[in-house]
Design a protein around this motif. Structure first.
Motif, PDB file in Angstrom:
ATOM      1  N   ARG A  38      18.459   5.846 -16.493  1.00 46.82           N
ATOM      2  CA  ARG A  38      18.344   4.683 -17.375  1.00 46.82           C
ATOM      3  C   ARG A  38      18.060   5.130 -18.856  1.00 46.82           C
ATOM      4  O   ARG A  38      18.502   4.492 -19.637  1.00 46.82           O
ATOM      5  CB  ARG A  38      17.626   3.600 -16.673  1.00 46.82           C
ATOM      6  CG  ARG A  38      17.458   2.372 -17.406  1.00 46.82           C
ATOM      7  CD  ARG A  38      16.657   1.300 -16.621  1.00 46.82           C
ATOM      8  NE  ARG A  38      17.331   0.962 -15.335  1.00 46.82           N
ATOM      9  CZ  ARG A  38      16.695   0.476 -14.448  1.00 46.82           C
ATOM     10  NH1 ARG A  38      15.554   0.795 -14.222  1.00 46.82           N
ATOM     11  NH2 ARG A  38      17.331   0.265 -13.511  1.00 46.82           N
ATOM     12  N   ASP A  39      17.151   5.789 -18.773  1.00 44.49           N
ATOM     13  CA  ASP A  39      16.743   6.211 -20.143  1.00 44.49           C
ATOM     14  C   ASP A  39      17.780   7.217 -20.866  1.00 44.49           C
ATOM     15  O   ASP A  39      17.580   7.495 -22.133  1.00 44.49           O
ATOM     16  CB  ASP A  39      15.446   6.891 -20.219  1.00 44.49           C
ATOM     17  CG  ASP A  39      14.243   5.612 -19.920  1.00 44.49           C
ATOM     18  OD1 ASP A  39      14.724   4.633 -19.833  1.00 44.49           O
ATOM     19  OD2 ASP A  39      13.225   6.052 -19.718  1.00 44.49           O
ATOM     20  N   GLY A  40      18.603   7.691 -20.115  1.00 47.37           N
ATOM     21  CA  GLY A  40      19.468   8.732 -20.818  1.00 47.37           C
ATOM     22  C   GLY A  40      19.186  10.162 -20.846  1.00 47.37           C
ATOM     23  O   GLY A  40      19.700  10.945 -21.555  1.00 47.37           O
ATOM     24  N   HIS A  41      17.973  10.516 -20.168  1.00 46.99           N
ATOM     25  CA  HIS A  41      17.630  12.131 -20.299  1.00 46.99           C
ATOM     26  C   HIS A  41      18.580  12.559 -19.316  1.00 46.99           C
ATOM     27  O   HIS A  41      18.676  14.087 -19.509  1.00 46.99           O
ATOM     28  CB  HIS A  41      16.245  11.787 -19.724  1.00 46.99           C
ATOM     29  CG  HIS A  41      15.192  11.249 -20.694  1.00 46.99           C
ATOM     30  ND1 HIS A  41      15.273  11.434 -21.990  1.00 46.99           N
ATOM     31  CD2 HIS A  41      14.182  10.243 -20.623  1.00 46.99           C
ATOM     32  CE1 HIS A  41      14.301  10.551 -22.491  1.00 46.99           C
ATOM     33  NE2 HIS A  41      13.898   9.913 -21.728  1.00 46.99           N
ATOM     34  N   SER A  42      19.026  12.150 -18.032  1.00 49.42           N
ATOM     35  CA  SER A  42      19.773  12.950 -17.418  1.00 49.42           C
ATOM     36  C   SER A  42      20.977  12.049 -16.720  1.00 49.42           C
ATOM     37  O   SER A  42      20.849  11.018 -16.919  1.00 49.42           O
ATOM     38  CB  SER A  42      18.926  13.291 -16.065  1.00 49.42           C
ATOM     39  OG  SER A  42      17.757  14.192 -16.499  1.00 49.42           O
ATOM     40  N   ASP A  43      22.037  12.634 -16.445  1.00 45.52           N
ATOM     41  CA  ASP A  43      23.022  12.081 -15.692  1.00 45.52           C
ATOM     42  C   ASP A  43      23.101  12.142 -14.109  1.00 45.52           C
ATOM     43  O   ASP A  43      23.699  11.124 -13.637  1.00 45.52           O
ATOM     44  CB  ASP A  43      24.535  12.747 -16.128  1.00 45.52           C
ATOM     45  CG  ASP A  43      24.729  12.364 -17.634  1.00 45.52           C
ATOM     46  OD1 ASP A  43      24.437  11.610 -18.467  1.00 45.52           O
ATOM     47  OD2 ASP A  43      24.778  13.538 -18.338  1.00 45.52           O
ATOM     48  N   LEU A  44      22.625  13.271 -13.545  1.00 44.34           N
ATOM     49  CA  LEU A  44      22.319  13.225 -12.282  1.00 44.34           C
ATOM     50  C   LEU A  44      20.937  13.679 -11.880  1.00 44.34           C
ATOM     51  O   LEU A  44      20.733  14.915 -12.459  1.00 44.34           O
ATOM     52  CB  LEU A  44      23.304  13.921 -11.694  1.00 44.34           C
ATOM     53  CG  LEU A  44      23.556  14.407 -10.220  1.00 44.34           C
ATOM     54  CD1 LEU A  44      23.412  13.107  -9.217  1.00 44.34           C
ATOM     55  CD2 LEU A  44      24.480  15.387  -9.863  1.00 44.34           C
ATOM     56  N   VAL A  45      20.209  13.280 -11.358  1.00 44.73           N
ATOM     57  CA  VAL A  45      18.733  13.746 -10.874  1.00 44.73           C
ATOM     58  C   VAL A  45      18.819  13.907  -9.206  1.00 44.73           C
ATOM     59  O   VAL A  45      19.207  13.056  -8.570  1.00 44.73           O
ATOM     60  CB  VAL A  45      17.565  12.576 -11.098  1.00 44.73           C
ATOM     61  CG1 VAL A  45      16.224  13.473 -10.944  1.00 44.73           C
ATOM     62  CG2 VAL A  45      17.853  12.225 -12.641  1.00 44.73           C
ATOM     63  N   LEU A  46      18.340  15.269  -8.981  1.00 47.93           N
ATOM     64  CA  LEU A  46      18.388  15.688  -7.446  1.00 47.93           C
ATOM     65  C   LEU A  46      16.882  16.037  -7.161  1.00 47.93           C
ATOM     66  O   LEU A  46      16.100  16.442  -7.876  1.00 47.93           O
ATOM     67  CB  LEU A  46      19.124  16.945  -7.369  1.00 47.93           C
ATOM     68  CG  LEU A  46      20.629  17.005  -7.852  1.00 47.93           C
ATOM     69  CD1 LEU A  46      21.115  18.295  -7.617  1.00 47.93           C
ATOM     70  CD2 LEU A  46      21.421  15.982  -6.955  1.00 47.93           C
ATOM     71  N   GLY A  47      16.456  15.582  -6.009  1.00 46.98           N
ATOM     72  CA  GLY A  47      15.412  16.163  -5.223  1.00 46.98           C
ATOM     73  C   GLY A  47      15.276  17.453  -4.850  1.00 46.98           C
ATOM     74  O   GLY A  47      16.043  17.831  -3.816  1.00 46.98           O
ATOM     75  N   ARG A  48      14.354  18.398  -5.341  1.00 39.84           N
ATOM     76  CA  ARG A  48      13.955  19.525  -4.508  1.00 39.84           C
ATOM     77  C   ARG A  48      12.963  19.361  -3.853  1.00 39.84           C
ATOM     78  O   ARG A  48      12.208  19.204  -4.082  1.00 39.84           O
ATOM     79  CB  ARG A  48      13.603  20.834  -5.769  1.00 39.84           C
ATOM     80  CG  ARG A  48      13.450  21.906  -5.249  1.00 39.84           C
ATOM     81  CD  ARG A  48      12.845  22.992  -6.374  1.00 39.84           C
ATOM     82  NE  ARG A  48      12.797  24.289  -5.786  1.00 39.84           N
ATOM     83  CZ  ARG A  48      12.046  25.277  -6.455  1.00 39.84           C
ATOM     84  NH1 ARG A  48      11.804  25.196  -7.584  1.00 39.84           N
ATOM     85  NH2 ARG A  48      12.150  26.435  -5.942  1.00 39.84           N
ATOM     86  N   ARG A  49      13.419  19.707  -2.428  1.00 42.22           N
ATOM     87  CA  ARG A  49      12.810  19.523  -1.276  1.00 42.22           C
ATOM     88  C   ARG A  49      11.541  20.473  -1.265  1.00 42.22           C
ATOM     89  O   ARG A  49      11.759  21.795  -1.281  1.00 42.22           O
ATOM     90  CB  ARG A  49      13.318  19.538   0.060  1.00 42.22           C
ATOM     91  CG  ARG A  49      14.299  18.100   0.174  1.00 42.22           C
ATOM     92  CD  ARG A  49      15.156  18.303   1.309  1.00 42.22           C
ATOM     93  NE  ARG A  49      16.187  19.293   1.027  1.00 42.22           N
ATOM     94  CZ  ARG A  49      17.357  19.524   1.705  1.00 42.22           C
ATOM     95  NH1 ARG A  49      17.457  18.568   2.948  1.00 42.22           N
ATOM     96  NH2 ARG A  49      18.350  20.485   1.315  1.00 42.22           N
ATOM     97  N   ARG A  50      10.109  19.875  -1.038  1.00 43.21           N
ATOM     98  CA  ARG A  50       9.104  20.845  -0.630  1.00 43.21           C
ATOM     99  C   ARG A  50       8.563  20.424   0.698  1.00 43.21           C
ATOM    100  O   ARG A  50       8.016  19.375   1.023  1.00 43.21           O
ATOM    101  CB  ARG A  50       7.981  20.672  -1.630  1.00 43.21           C
ATOM    102  CG  ARG A  50       8.391  21.299  -3.054  1.00 43.21           C
ATOM    103  CD  ARG A  50       8.767  22.794  -3.110  1.00 43.21           C
ATOM    104  NE  ARG A  50       8.543  23.301  -4.343  1.00 43.21           N
ATOM    105  CZ  ARG A  50       8.867  24.490  -4.647  1.00 43.21           C
ATOM    106  NH1 ARG A  50       9.370  25.397  -3.450  1.00 43.21           N
ATOM    107  NH2 ARG A  50       8.800  24.976  -5.768  1.00 43.21           N
ATOM    108  N   PRO A  51       8.763  21.273   1.701  1.00 42.97           N
ATOM    109  CA  PRO A  51       8.407  20.939   3.163  1.00 42.97           C
ATOM    110  C   PRO A  51       6.824  20.862   3.124  1.00 42.97           C
ATOM    111  O   PRO A  51       6.110  21.421   2.886  1.00 42.97           O
ATOM    112  CB  PRO A  51       8.730  22.125   4.114  1.00 42.97           C
ATOM    113  CG  PRO A  51       8.971  23.241   3.010  1.00 42.97           C
ATOM    114  CD  PRO A  51       9.232  22.604   1.642  1.00 42.97           C
ATOM    115  N   GLN A  52       6.647  19.473   3.893  1.00 42.43           N
ATOM    116  CA  GLN A  52       5.324  19.120   4.290  1.00 42.43           C
ATOM    117  C   GLN A  52       4.931  19.192   5.744  1.00 42.43           C
ATOM    118  O   GLN A  52       5.594  18.526   6.600  1.00 42.43           O
ATOM    119  CB  GLN A  52       4.984  17.665   3.982  1.00 42.43           C
ATOM    120  CG  GLN A  52       5.252  17.320   2.397  1.00 42.43           C
ATOM    121  CD  GLN A  52       4.548  18.102   1.262  1.00 42.43           C
ATOM    122  OE1 GLN A  52       3.440  17.924   1.503  1.00 42.43           O
ATOM    123  NE2 GLN A  52       5.142  18.784   0.538  1.00 42.43           N
ATOM    124  N   GLY A  53       4.343  20.503   6.081  1.00 41.08           N
ATOM    125  CA  GLY A  53       4.019  20.605   7.798  1.00 41.08           C
ATOM    126  C   GLY A  53       5.090  21.223   8.438  1.00 41.08           C
ATOM    127  O   GLY A  53       6.083  21.487   7.920  1.00 41.08           O
TER     128      GLY A  53
END
Length: 239
Positions: free
Chosen positions: A108-123
Motif C-alpha cells: 500500500r505504501d508503494g515500497h513493494s509490488d509483491l511481498v512473499l513470506g519466507r517460511r521459518r519452520p517452528q517445531g
C-alpha cells in the motif's frame, strides 16, 4: 466458479484468498486470525468434510472451484476478490493470516509490488525434508531464470489485484505460485521477501506431504520456469 454465500455489502480494504480442500479442523483457527475489516475468501476445491459450511458459518465468503488444483483454487479466489490488495494464505493453520499486515502495508505504501513470506519452520514436522529440498532447488532455478534472490516460494503473499490480473496467469496446478513470481519479475515488479514462522499444518498435506506429491509440484514448477517470457500479458477478467 459459483458463489455460495452473499457478497459483502462493501468492498473490504483487503481480500485474503484461502484455497481449501478438507480443512474443517484448521478453519476456525485460520479465520479467527484474519485481521479486522479484511475479507476472507475461502475457495472450496471439492471438500467432503463440511469445510464450506464451517467457513460460511464463521463469516467467510465461500466460492466453489470444482476443478482440482491449487492454482485453480487460487485464481478463482483472485477473480472473486474486489479489494485493491489481495493476499494469499494456506488454509491448513501452518501460517497465521495476521502476518500479512506488514505485507499489505509495504504494498500500500508503494515500497513493494509483491511481498512473499519466507517460511521459518517452528517445531518438528513443520516442513518435511523432501519439501524443503524441492523448494530450495526451485528457488535456485528461479534465481537463474529471473535474477531474483529469493529463498522460498511459499504461499503467504500480497499484491495489488489489478496488477495480479494483468500478469495473465495460466497455470492451474502447483505451478501457480511460481508463475506469479516469474511473471512479476519479467514485468519489473519489486519483489520482497519477509521471514514468517511456519507451524506444523493441521491434517495431511495434499501436495508436499509425500515424495510423490512433492515431485508433481516440482514438475509443474519446472514447466513454468521453462516458459519463455511473454511480450504482452492481456488483462484477465474471466476464467
Amino acid at each position: 466458479m459459483t458463489h455460495s454465500s452473499p457478497p459483502t455489502p462493501r468492498t473490504a480494504p483487503v481480500d485474503v484468498v484461502l484455497p481449501c480442500l478438507d480443512e474443517a479442523a484448521a478453519l476456525p483457527w485460520v479465520l479467527a486470525r484474519i485481521p479486522a475489516g479484511w475479507r476472507a475468501i475461502v475457495v472450496d476445491n471439492g471438500s467432503t468434510d463440511g469445510s464450506a459450511e464451517i467457513a460460511r458459518g464463521l463469516g467467510a465468503t465461500v466460492v466453489h472451484e470444482p476443478r482440482r488444483g491449487f492454482g485453480a483454487a487460487c485464481h478463482t479466489g483472485l477473480l472473486a476478490a474486489d479489494a485493491d490488495i489481495v493476499c494469499f494464505c494456506d488454509c491448513d493453520a501452518s501460517l497465521d493470516p495476521a502476518l500479512l499486515i506488514p505485507f499489505v502495508r509495504a504494498v500500500r505504501d508503494g515500497h513493494s509490488d509483491l511481498v512473499l513470506g519466507r517460511r521459518r519452520p517452528q517445531g518438528r514436522g513443520a516442513w518435511p525434508p523432501h519439501a524443503r529440498l524441492g523448494n530450495l532447488a526451485l528457488a535456485r532455478m528461479l534465481r537463474r531464470r529471473t535474477g531474483l534472490r529469493l529463498h522460498d516460494l511459499g504461499p503467504l503473499r500480497a499484491a495489488r489485484r489489478t496488477e495480479l490480473l494483468g500478469l495473465g496467469l495460466t497455470d492451474r496446478r502447483s505451478g501457480y505460485p511460481l508463475q506469479m513470481v516469474v511473471r512479476a519479475a519479467d514485468a519489473g515488479w519489486r519483489v520482497e521477501e519477509r521471514e514468517v514462522p511456519y507451524r506444523p499444518r493441521t491434517g495431511r498435506s495434499k501436495v508436499t506431504g509425500t515424495w510423490r506429491g512433492t515431485w508433481h509440484a516440482v514438475r509443474d514448477m519446472r514447466t513454468v520456469l521453462h516458459q519463455p517470457p511473454l511480450a504482452t500479458r492481456p488483462q484477465e477478467t474471466a476464467r
